[in-house]
Design a protein around this motif. Structure first.
Motif, mmCIF file in Angstrom:
data_model
loop_
_atom_site.group_PDB
_atom_site.id
_atom_site.type_symbol
_atom_site.label_atom_id
_atom_site.label_comp_id
_atom_site.label_asym_id
_atom_site.label_seq_id
_atom_site.Cartn_x
_atom_site.Cartn_y
_atom_site.Cartn_z
ATOM 1 N N VAL A 11 0.953 -1.018 -0.021
ATOM 2 C CA VAL A 11 0.130 -0.392 -0.192
ATOM 3 C C VAL A 11 1.165 0.823 -0.031
ATOM 4 O O VAL A 11 0.657 2.297 -0.881
ATOM 5 C CB VAL A 11 -0.738 -0.175 1.477
ATOM 6 C CG1 VAL A 11 -1.475 0.906 1.738
ATOM 7 C CG2 VAL A 11 -1.864 -1.569 0.731
ATOM 8 N N LEU A 12 2.022 1.024 0.950
ATOM 9 C CA LEU A 12 2.880 2.154 0.665
ATOM 10 C C LEU A 12 2.948 3.011 -0.624
ATOM 11 O O LEU A 12 3.379 3.661 -1.159
ATOM 12 C CB LEU A 12 3.736 2.319 2.023
ATOM 13 C CG LEU A 12 2.910 2.683 3.082
ATOM 14 C CD1 LEU A 12 4.529 2.292 4.223
ATOM 15 C CD2 LEU A 12 2.447 3.424 3.931
ATOM 16 N N THR A 15 0.755 4.141 -3.270
ATOM 17 C CA THR A 15 1.004 5.410 -2.566
ATOM 18 C C THR A 15 2.252 5.952 -3.057
ATOM 19 O O THR A 15 1.801 7.308 -3.831
ATOM 20 C CB THR A 15 0.671 5.799 -1.314
ATOM 21 O OG1 THR A 15 -0.939 4.942 -0.458
ATOM 22 C CG2 THR A 15 -0.498 7.297 -0.904
ATOM 23 N N GLY A 16 3.045 6.061 -2.762
ATOM 24 C CA GLY A 16 4.212 6.119 -3.520
ATOM 25 C C GLY A 16 4.400 6.278 -5.103
ATOM 26 O O GLY A 16 4.529 7.658 -5.323
ATOM 27 N N LEU A 18 1.417 6.874 -7.252
ATOM 28 C CA LEU A 18 1.043 7.430 -7.681
ATOM 29 C C LEU A 18 0.784 9.007 -7.082
ATOM 30 O O LEU A 18 0.713 9.915 -8.484
ATOM 31 C CB LEU A 18 -0.973 7.388 -6.311
ATOM 32 C CG LEU A 18 -1.301 5.929 -7.066
ATOM 33 C CD1 LEU A 18 -2.725 5.542 -6.103
ATOM 34 C CD2 LEU A 18 -1.283 6.349 -8.250
ATOM 35 N N VAL A 19 1.869 9.097 -6.220
ATOM 36 C CA VAL A 19 2.184 10.595 -5.556
ATOM 37 C C VAL A 19 3.202 11.365 -6.619
ATOM 38 O O VAL A 19 2.967 12.249 -7.155
ATOM 39 C CB VAL A 19 2.658 10.619 -4.168
ATOM 40 C CG1 VAL A 19 3.003 12.480 -3.881
ATOM 41 C CG2 VAL A 19 1.069 10.353 -3.777
#
Length: 144
Positions: A11-12, A15-16, A18-19
């Motif tokens: 998940v991390l 998210t990274g 996507l950012v």
């Protein structure tokens, strides 16, 4: 590694990613965007010479002059607080006239001098781009 820790790591990482993708997209679009400036905004923000921008406001009454070649016009765009001299070579839309709203795409060639590549027509006699209407309202409220 436990399944719970693997999911958290996944998940991390997602998210990274996507950012990072969003930041790359925004940086790529920054150079492609055509910003909208009123004459007052352009003077305040010191728009870079040669940068492709949109200039919007009202065609100042008494400022529209047609050159002898029949296709070149010069006029002043105002937002009530400041004005910019503009020049355009080409056929203007039928609705373009003194006292009407205008959005011109082009470049500043010198401070206060704008050369338009395109003149955009307004939709009806009451139409004014929201940014222009807001800045003109602010300029009128600042006058004593």
């Amino acid at each position: 590694m436990k399944a719970k820790n693997q999911r958290l790591t996944l998940v991390l990482a997602a998210t990274g990613a996507l950012v990072a993708a969003a930041l790359l997209a925004m940086s790529a679009l920054k150079d492609q965007a055509s910003y909208f400036y009123t004459p007052g905004d352009a003077a305040r923000d010191h728009v870079a010479l040669g940068q492709q921008v949109r200039l919007g406001g009202m065609v100042e009454k008494g400022s529209l002059h047609r050159e002898a070649d029949g296709v070149t016009i010069s006029f002043r765009v105002t937002d009530g607080a400041a004005s910019v001299a503009a020049r355009y070579t080409g056929i203007v839309p039928d609705l373009f006239r003194e006292g009407s709203g205008v959005v011109a795409e082009g470049r500043f060639t010198a401070p206060g001098q704008f050369v338009a590549d395109t003149i955009l027509a307004k939709h009806d006699e009451r139409y004014m781009p929201p940014q222009v209407a807001g800045s003109m309202h602010e300029a009128k409220s600042l006058k004593p």
